[in-house]
Design a protein around this motif. Structure first.
Motif, PDB file in Angstrom:
ATOM      1  N   UNK A 180     -32.760  28.757 -47.803  1.00  0.00           N
ATOM      2  CA  UNK A 180     -31.766  29.769 -48.163  1.00  0.00           C
ATOM      3  C   UNK A 180     -30.941  28.579 -49.213  1.00  0.00           C
ATOM      4  N   UNK A 181     -31.135  27.023 -48.979  1.00  0.00           N
ATOM      5  CA  UNK A 181     -30.362  26.309 -49.816  1.00  0.00           C
ATOM      6  C   UNK A 181     -30.871  26.283 -51.275  1.00  0.00           C
ATOM      7  N   UNK A 206     -33.800  19.792 -45.796  1.00  0.00           N
ATOM      8  CA  UNK A 206     -34.649  18.993 -46.436  1.00  0.00           C
ATOM      9  C   UNK A 206     -33.491  18.059 -47.774  1.00  0.00           C
ATOM     10  N   UNK A 207     -32.982  16.376 -48.176  1.00  0.00           N
ATOM     11  CA  UNK A 207     -32.260  16.514 -48.065  1.00  0.00           C
ATOM     12  C   UNK A 207     -33.299  16.336 -50.557  1.00  0.00           C
ATOM     13  N   UNK A 208     -32.402  17.225 -51.131  1.00  0.00           N
ATOM     14  CA  UNK A 208     -32.950  17.849 -52.457  1.00  0.00           C
ATOM     15  C   UNK A 208     -31.747  17.874 -53.239  1.00  0.00           C
ATOM     16  N   UNK A 214     -28.492  24.647 -52.797  1.00  0.00           N
ATOM     17  CA  UNK A 214     -27.040  24.319 -52.511  1.00  0.00           C
ATOM     18  C   UNK A 214     -26.481  23.819 -51.609  1.00  0.00           C
ATOM     19  N   UNK A 215     -25.132  22.605 -51.498  1.00  0.00           N
ATOM     20  CA  UNK A 215     -25.074  21.832 -50.384  1.00  0.00           C
ATOM     21  C   UNK A 215     -24.537  22.851 -48.991  1.00  0.00           C
ATOM     22  N   UNK A 216     -23.687  22.520 -48.074  1.00  0.00           N
ATOM     23  CA  UNK A 216     -23.514  23.237 -47.415  1.00  0.00           C
ATOM     24  C   UNK A 216     -21.828  24.343 -47.588  1.00  0.00           C
ATOM     25  N   UNK A 217     -22.242  25.251 -47.067  1.00  0.00           N
ATOM     26  CA  UNK A 217     -20.552  25.673 -48.152  1.00  0.00           C
ATOM     27  C   UNK A 217     -20.990  27.314 -47.099  1.00  0.00           C
ATOM     28  N   UNK A 218     -18.935  27.845 -47.602  1.00  0.00           N
ATOM     29  CA  UNK A 218     -19.338  29.035 -47.247  1.00  0.00           C
ATOM     30  C   UNK A 218     -20.589  29.855 -48.414  1.00  0.00           C
ATOM     31  N   UNK A 219     -20.372  29.198 -49.555  1.00  0.00           N
ATOM     32  CA  UNK A 219     -21.591  29.790 -50.602  1.00  0.00           C
ATOM     33  C   UNK A 219     -23.030  29.820 -49.947  1.00  0.00           C
TER      34      UNK A 219
END
Length: 335
Positions: A180-181, A206-208, A214-219
């Protein structure tokens, strides 16, 4: 104000730790040192035992039997990726073939997962496709589902290319993982997934760079939900693969309201939140536990800690403990 600053500092430190662990995991010199040093290897292996069933296939199959008897489904992975030689790829295929054969004896509905880079993707896309089709030909008659894991974004196009070609021949027992990120994933879901596909949705470990992810977030949570809803609308069967309890509760409500929960399951990694798996199972939800085994546990351990940095404390406790915990029991015994 102090509380706010402390919280922000803690979050910043956790992110720095996660990024550092992801970088260290890719350092071949560190991995080789750990492999050579018996003391360091033994200590870190104690931490890895929480997340890896063992180094041998029979250890994974034994754990699978115990979990299945308690009502869980399982996914089995022989750990490995970025294999550098054709000989090593062939060895991985032989091990996966043995896993399929032995898992297929008494556990129809089990799943075998793997990275395509473990079976040849870095050497030749056609080699990876040929190996995948060989495994699918073996897995289909014994009711074993094959699932392709997703890797770093640089490999995504090749992974999806192999998947789309293979799934045309084996539509009922080859599945794909989507992250999803990645900004590209909604478009990939539309363009690459056939109707009725088998899909695992993960946030992404994975570090992208932020330019493509997208970073970890509500989005990101909203993106995750939207992806699950989309694939279900396409008649897909989906594995909701996350340990985020708030997100799982959100998915439970959405899927039950839509009447789509019969097409979804909840997939959690072995050693992570066993009490959550137990609660979901007690609520009548289908739960699949992702089991790993093999000698390449170092990278896997780093990722498990990086995903949730407080796991570092648990790793230290496991290293220092003189007892051998029974990790399976935590999935079976009710709290």
């Amino acid at each position: 104000m102090n509380t706010i600053n402390t919280s922000a500092h803690s979050e910043s430190m956790e992110k720095q730790l996660a990024d550092a662990l992801k970088s260290v995991a890719r350092r071949l010199d560190i991995k080789e040192y750990i492999d050579r040093d018996p003391v360091m290897n033994q200590l870190l292996k104690k931490a890895a035992d929480r997340y890896v069933t063992g180094e041998q296939r029979q250890q994974a199959l034994h754990t699978a039997r115990e979990l299945e008897s308690a009502g869980y489904a399982v996914s089995l992975e022989y750990i490995g990726e970025n294999t550098q030689s054709a000989e090593e790829c062939e060895q991985a295929v032989q091990e996966l073939s043995a896993l399929i054969r032995e898992a297929g004896v008494d556990r129809k509905g089990a799943r075998v997962s793997f990275d395509l880079s473990h079976i040849g993707l870095l050497l030749d896309t056609e080699l990876a496709l040929r190996h995948l089709l060989e495994l699918a030909q073996q897995a289909e008659p014994v009711g074993i589902e094959l699932f392709i894991s997703m890797e770093e974004s640089a490999k995504t196009d090749r992974i999806l290319s192999v998947y789309t070609r293979a799934v045309r021949q084996y539509p009922d027992n080859i599945g794909i993982t989507l992250q999803a990120q990645l900004h590209r994933t909604p478009e990939d879901a539309v363009a690459q997934l056939p109707a009725g596909a088998r899909v695992r949705i993960v946030k992404g470990a994975y570090q992208e760079p932020e330019s493509i992810s997208m970073p970890r977030s509500e989005a990101l949570d909203t993106r995750y939900v939207e992806l699950v809803e989309y694939v279900l609308q396409q008649g897909c069967r989906v594995s909701v693969a996350t340990h985020d309890e708030a997100l799982i509760d959100r998915m439970l409500e959405i899927l039950q309201t839509a009447g789509a929960d019969r097409y979804a399951e909840y997939e959690l990694l072995y050693g992570i939140r066993p009490e959550l798996s137990r609660r979901l199972l007690d609520r009548g939800q289908p739960v699949r536990i992702y089991l790993t085994y093999g000698h390449e546990w170092y990278l896997y351990l780093c990722h498990r800690i990086a995903e949730y940095p407080p796991n570092l404390f648990q790793a230290v406790i496991d290293i220092l403990s003189e007892e051998q915990p029974d990790f399976v029991r935590s999935y079976i015994e009710k709290n």
